[in-house]
Structures are given as structure tokens and as C-alpha cells.
Design a protein around this motif. Structure first.
Motif, PDB file in Angstrom:
ATOM      1  N   ARG A  39       0.627  -1.484   0.520  1.00 36.36           N
ATOM      2  CA  ARG A  39       0.226   0.331  -0.113  1.00 36.36           C
ATOM      3  C   ARG A  39       1.195   1.219  -0.359  1.00 36.36           C
ATOM      4  N   VAL A  40       1.819   1.367   1.027  1.00 37.60           N
ATOM      5  CA  VAL A  40       3.009   2.361   0.806  1.00 37.60           C
ATOM      6  C   VAL A  40       3.520   2.295  -0.407  1.00 37.60           C
ATOM      7  N   LEU A  41       3.598   0.937  -1.249  1.00 36.52           N
ATOM      8  CA  LEU A  41       4.144   1.918  -2.005  1.00 36.52           C
ATOM      9  C   LEU A  41       3.268   2.273  -3.762  1.00 36.52           C
ATOM     10  N   SER A  42       2.078   1.864  -3.149  1.00 32.55           N
ATOM     11  CA  SER A  42       0.468   2.150  -4.762  1.00 32.55           C
ATOM     12  C   SER A  42       1.329   4.196  -4.162  1.00 32.55           C
ATOM     13  N   ALA A  43       0.949   4.685  -2.451  1.00 32.31           N
ATOM     14  CA  ALA A  43       0.692   5.822  -2.694  1.00 32.31           C
ATOM     15  C   ALA A  43       1.730   6.498  -2.745  1.00 32.31           C
ATOM     16  N   SER A  44       2.895   5.486  -2.433  1.00 35.10           N
ATOM     17  CA  SER A  44       4.552   6.791  -3.324  1.00 35.10           C
ATOM     18  C   SER A  44       3.865   7.879  -4.290  1.00 35.10           C
ATOM     19  N   GLY A  45       3.511   6.649  -5.106  1.00 31.97           N
ATOM     20  CA  GLY A  45       2.868   7.961  -6.468  1.00 31.97           C
ATOM     21  C   GLY A  45       3.866   7.999  -7.705  1.00 31.97           C
ATOM     22  N   ARG A  75      11.547  12.784  -2.240  1.00 34.65           N
ATOM     23  CA  ARG A  75      11.523  15.013  -2.684  1.00 34.65           C
ATOM     24  C   ARG A  75      13.037  14.323  -3.307  1.00 34.65           C
ATOM     25  N   ILE A  76      13.467  13.640  -4.022  1.00 31.98           N
ATOM     26  CA  ILE A  76      14.615  13.440  -4.326  1.00 31.98           C
ATOM     27  C   ILE A  76      13.733  13.190  -5.965  1.00 31.98           C
ATOM     28  N   TYR A  77      13.006  12.769  -6.368  1.00 35.44           N
ATOM     29  CA  TYR A  77      12.175  12.499  -7.820  1.00 35.44           C
ATOM     30  C   TYR A  77      10.941  13.597  -8.039  1.00 35.44           C
ATOM     31  N   LEU A  78      10.008  13.512  -6.637  1.00 35.98           N
ATOM     32  CA  LEU A  78       9.337  14.921  -6.407  1.00 35.98           C
ATOM     33  C   LEU A  78       8.985  16.248  -6.379  1.00 35.98           C
ATOM     34  N   PRO A  79       8.047  16.699  -7.189  1.00 34.12           N
ATOM     35  CA  PRO A  79       8.198  18.346  -6.523  1.00 34.12           C
ATOM     36  C   PRO A  79       7.745  18.363  -5.224  1.00 34.12           C
ATOM     37  N   PRO A  80       7.484  19.657  -4.311  1.00 34.59           N
ATOM     38  CA  PRO A  80       7.367  19.451  -3.229  1.00 34.59           C
ATOM     39  C   PRO A  80       5.611  19.852  -2.153  1.00 34.59           C
ATOM     40  N   ASN A  81       5.135  19.860  -3.476  1.00 33.63           N
ATOM     41  CA  ASN A  81       3.927  19.932  -3.301  1.00 33.63           C
ATOM     42  C   ASN A  81       3.487  18.515  -3.351  1.00 33.63           C
ATOM     43  N   GLU A  82       3.642  17.890  -4.681  1.00 36.11           N
ATOM     44  CA  GLU A  82       3.665  16.435  -4.674  1.00 36.11           C
ATOM     45  C   GLU A  82       4.197  15.610  -3.241  1.00 36.11           C
ATOM     46  N   VAL A  83       5.789  15.668  -2.725  1.00 33.95           N
ATOM     47  CA  VAL A  83       6.070  14.972  -2.115  1.00 33.95           C
ATOM     48  C   VAL A  83       4.564  15.228  -0.357  1.00 33.95           C
ATOM     49  N   GLU A  84       4.341  16.597  -0.360  1.00 39.56           N
ATOM     50  CA  GLU A  84       3.374  16.303   0.835  1.00 39.56           C
ATOM     51  C   GLU A  84       2.312  16.052   0.621  1.00 39.56           C
ATOM     52  N   ARG A  85       1.757  15.632  -0.455  1.00 38.12           N
ATOM     53  CA  ARG A  85       0.240  15.194  -0.672  1.00 38.12           C
ATOM     54  C   ARG A  85       0.575  13.233  -0.871  1.00 38.12           C
ATOM     55  N   ARG A  86       2.041  13.199  -1.313  1.00 41.83           N
ATOM     56  CA  ARG A  86       2.012  11.496  -1.135  1.00 41.83           C
ATOM     57  C   ARG A  86       2.290  11.024   0.975  1.00 41.83           C
ATOM     58  N   VAL A  87       3.190  12.244   0.405  1.00 41.42           N
ATOM     59  CA  VAL A  87       3.095  11.608   2.320  1.00 41.42           C
ATOM     60  C   VAL A  87       2.183  11.854   3.167  1.00 41.42           C
ATOM     61  N   GLY A  88       1.503  12.390   2.867  1.00 38.55           N
ATOM     62  CA  GLY A  88       0.116  12.644   3.782  1.00 38.55           C
ATOM     63  C   GLY A  88      -0.262  11.355   3.598  1.00 38.55           C
ATOM     64  N   ALA A  89      -0.620  10.703   2.019  1.00 41.32           N
ATOM     65  CA  ALA A  89      -1.069   9.838   2.169  1.00 41.32           C
ATOM     66  C   ALA A  89      -0.671   8.513   2.451  1.00 41.32           C
ATOM     67  N   ILE A  90       0.606   8.314   2.547  1.00 35.27           N
ATOM     68  CA  ILE A  90       1.848   7.374   3.440  1.00 35.27           C
ATOM     69  C   ILE A  90       0.981   7.711   5.013  1.00 35.27           C
ATOM     70  N   ARG A  91       0.706   8.292   5.525  1.00 38.13           N
ATOM     71  CA  ARG A  91       0.607   8.496   6.841  1.00 38.13           C
ATOM     72  C   ARG A  91      -0.084   7.957   7.396  1.00 38.13           C
ATOM     73  N   LYS A  92      -1.350   8.609   6.484  1.00 39.52           N
ATOM     74  CA  LYS A  92      -2.376   7.487   6.590  1.00 39.52           C
ATOM     75  C   LYS A  92      -2.462   6.310   7.000  1.00 39.52           C
ATOM     76  N   LEU A  93      -1.142   5.433   6.195  1.00 42.46           N
ATOM     77  CA  LEU A  93      -1.859   4.195   5.957  1.00 42.46           C
ATOM     78  C   LEU A  93      -0.666   4.170   8.206  1.00 42.46           C
ATOM     79  N   ALA A  94      -0.093   4.457   8.387  1.00 41.12           N
ATOM     80  CA  ALA A  94       0.417   4.478   9.406  1.00 41.12           C
ATOM     81  C   ALA A  94      -0.840   4.228  10.791  1.00 41.12           C
ATOM     82  N   GLU A  95      -1.626   5.002  10.917  1.00 43.33           N
ATOM     83  CA  GLU A  95      -2.854   5.428  11.531  1.00 43.33           C
ATOM     84  C   GLU A  95      -3.419   4.181  12.019  1.00 43.33           C
TER      85      GLU A  95
END
Length: 78
Positions: free
Chosen positions: A11-17, A58-78
């Protein structure tokens, strides 16, 4: 997919985009730096690995996309 059930890591792999083939190695290395085994990843392990995952994305995605993807990944950790 183990036994027909999607693992947390999958699920983390998928959420990374990013392309699954590409991002698998990136995320495995990020998790290894956090001493988290991707094969037995728990929500707690994901929370531990999240800063490393974010740094890697952060190496591969623009900052706004990192925030969006990390937010989706963070939800998986709840």
C-alpha cells in the motif's frame, strides 16, 4: 501480495505515486535506513520509516507532490 492480501508495504508503494518497479528499491533502502523490515512492516514501523521515505521521495517529486504523497502514506500508519 501475500495470500491474496495486500501488505502494508504494498500500500505504501502504491501511495508513493511513483512507478512500482522504480520505487520499490528506493523505499526498501529508506526503510532499511530506519531499520524497518518491509516484509513485516507494521504501522509503528511505517511511522519510524516515514522521515526516511519522505527524504527519498523529495529527490524524485516536486515539493507539493511530496506533501500529498507523504500525507497519503502517513494515513496508512494510523
Amino acid at each position: 501480495m501475500a495470500n491474496g492480501k495486500t501488505t502494508l508495504y504494498e500500500r505504501v508503494l502504491s501511495a508513493s505515486g511513483l512507478s512500482r518497479i522504480f520505487v520499490d528499491g528506493v523505499l526498501r533502502r529508506a526503510c532499511a535506513r530506519a531499520n524497518v523490515n518491509v516484509d513485516t512492516m507494521t504501522p509503528e514501523g511505517l511511522r519510524k520509516a516515514l522521515p526516511y521515505i519522505e527524504d527519498s521521495l523529495r529527490i524524485y517529486l516536486p515539493p507539493n507532490e511530496v506533501e500529498r504523497r507523504v500525507g497519503a502514506i502517513r494515513k496508512l500508519a494510523e
